[in-house]
Design a protein around this motif. Sequence first.
Motif, short mmCIF file in Angstrom:
data_model
loop_
_atom_site.label_atom_id
_atom_site.label_comp_id
_atom_site.label_asym_id
_atom_site.label_seq_id
_atom_site.Cartn_x
_atom_site.Cartn_y
_atom_site.Cartn_z
N TYR A 36 71.32 37.04 -41.13
CA TYR A 36 70.95 38.42 -41.45
C TYR A 36 71.89 39.44 -40.79
CZ TYR A 36 67.77 42.48 -41.95
OH TYR A 36 67.19 43.69 -42.25
N TYR A 37 72.29 39.17 -39.54
CA TYR A 37 73.10 40.11 -38.78
C TYR A 37 74.60 39.96 -39.05
CZ TYR A 37 68.87 41.02 -36.00
OH TYR A 37 67.62 41.37 -35.58
N ASP A 38 75.01 38.89 -39.72
CA ASP A 38 76.43 38.61 -39.94
C ASP A 38 77.09 39.74 -40.74
OD1 ASP A 38 75.71 36.25 -38.74
OD2 ASP A 38 76.30 34.96 -40.41
N GLY A 39 78.14 40.31 -40.17
CA GLY A 39 78.90 41.36 -40.86
C GLY A 39 78.35 42.77 -40.68
N LEU A 40 77.22 42.91 -39.99
CA LEU A 40 76.67 44.25 -39.76
C LEU A 40 77.46 44.94 -38.65
CD1 LEU A 40 72.79 43.70 -39.96
CD2 LEU A 40 74.45 44.09 -41.79
N ILE A 41 77.35 46.26 -38.60
CA ILE A 41 78.08 47.03 -37.60
C ILE A 41 77.14 47.53 -36.50
CG2 ILE A 41 79.87 47.78 -39.23
CD1 ILE A 41 78.38 50.53 -39.35
N PHE A 42 77.75 47.90 -35.38
CA PHE A 42 77.04 48.70 -34.39
C PHE A 42 77.18 50.13 -34.91
CE2 PHE A 42 77.61 44.97 -31.72
CZ PHE A 42 76.36 44.90 -31.11
N HIS A 43 76.09 50.66 -35.47
CA HIS A 43 76.14 51.94 -36.18
C HIS A 43 75.95 53.14 -35.27
CE1 HIS A 43 71.85 50.82 -36.16
NE2 HIS A 43 71.66 52.12 -36.00
N ARG A 44 75.53 52.90 -34.03
CA ARG A 44 75.30 54.00 -33.08
C ARG A 44 75.79 53.56 -31.72
NH1 ARG A 44 69.59 56.06 -31.00
NH2 ARG A 44 70.19 58.10 -30.21
N VAL A 45 76.75 54.31 -31.17
CA VAL A 45 77.33 53.99 -29.87
C VAL A 45 77.36 55.28 -29.04
CG1 VAL A 45 79.42 53.26 -28.68
CG2 VAL A 45 78.72 52.08 -30.77
N ILE A 46 76.66 55.25 -27.92
CA ILE A 46 76.64 56.40 -27.02
C ILE A 46 77.03 55.91 -25.63
CG2 ILE A 46 75.30 58.30 -26.07
CD1 ILE A 46 73.43 58.05 -28.51
N LYS A 47 78.26 56.24 -25.22
CA LYS A 47 78.77 55.79 -23.92
C LYS A 47 77.83 56.25 -22.80
CE LYS A 47 82.95 55.53 -21.14
NZ LYS A 47 82.61 54.19 -20.71
N ASP A 48 77.66 55.40 -21.83
CA ASP A 48 76.78 55.63 -20.68
C ASP A 48 75.31 55.70 -21.09
OD1 ASP A 48 78.96 55.67 -18.89
OD2 ASP A 48 79.32 57.79 -19.38
N PHE A 49 75.00 55.10 -22.26
CA PHE A 49 73.60 55.00 -22.70
C PHE A 49 73.36 53.64 -23.34
CE2 PHE A 49 70.30 56.59 -25.98
CZ PHE A 49 69.24 56.16 -25.20
N MET A 50 73.83 53.44 -24.61
CA MET A 50 73.57 52.17 -25.28
C MET A 50 74.42 52.03 -26.53
SD MET A 50 71.67 52.66 -28.25
CE MET A 50 71.93 54.26 -28.97
N ILE A 51 74.43 50.79 -27.07
CA ILE A 51 75.04 50.50 -28.37
C ILE A 51 73.94 49.91 -29.25
CG2 ILE A 51 77.32 50.19 -27.35
CD1 ILE A 51 77.02 47.16 -27.81
N GLN A 52 73.90 50.31 -30.53
CA GLN A 52 72.79 49.91 -31.40
C GLN A 52 73.32 49.29 -32.69
OE1 GLN A 52 69.75 52.89 -31.78
NE2 GLN A 52 69.03 52.11 -33.72
N GLY A 53 72.66 48.21 -33.13
CA GLY A 53 73.02 47.53 -34.37
C GLY A 53 71.80 46.90 -35.02
N GLY A 54 72.07 46.05 -36.02
CA GLY A 54 70.99 45.33 -36.67
C GLY A 54 70.45 45.97 -37.93
N ASP A 55 71.11 47.02 -38.43
CA ASP A 55 70.67 47.71 -39.64
C ASP A 55 71.60 47.35 -40.79
OD1 ASP A 55 70.03 49.42 -41.70
OD2 ASP A 55 70.47 51.26 -40.59
#
Length: 186
Positions: A36-55
């Motif tokens: 399911y996660y193959d090829g998905l991107i980290f769509h939200r990256v906020i330095k000094d906070f977090m990186i988000q993916g899985g959408d």
Amino acid sequence: MEAIIKTNKGDMRFILNPEAAPKAVENFVTHAKNGYYDGLIFHRVIKDFMIQGGDPTGTGCGGESIWGRSFEDEFSLDARNYYGALSMANSGPNTNGSQFFIVQAKEVPDNLLSQMKQLGSNGGFPDDVIQVYEQKGGTPWLDFHHTVFGMLTDGEDTLEDIASTRTGMGDKPVYDVVIETIIIED
């Protein structure tokens, strides 16, 4: 049980915690094994906070659990949003789907640490928890709002590289940071 998130910027290894978050781990592991996660991107990256993916839509508005509906939060006093925590992203209580984030905040603001010390155990912050937040960093304001289901054990350099990615509108990386695959080791 461990998970290796393989990205186009390197790998990150996590120990998963099914004791603290059995549904979140089952959801993540099943999605990973099914590709399911193959090829998905980290769509939200906020330095000094977090990186988000899985959408799968890459917008932060999509994705679903393996059950086809949201599932409830799973909170544990022993699973905190320390630096390197693998946590469920959500849009409010009990709205977990497929999105996840990795905490990248290396420091907790001094004023927040002071508040945590004043609250102490009664406020949900025993001395040992405060000590880890002081040493490792993290996002204590997300505790008991986001289910923590894993912890980074290797690949801090990859996490830092992704967090340093240049971003544009909506904190989306200008150049895609891709989850190539997620390997589960039982």
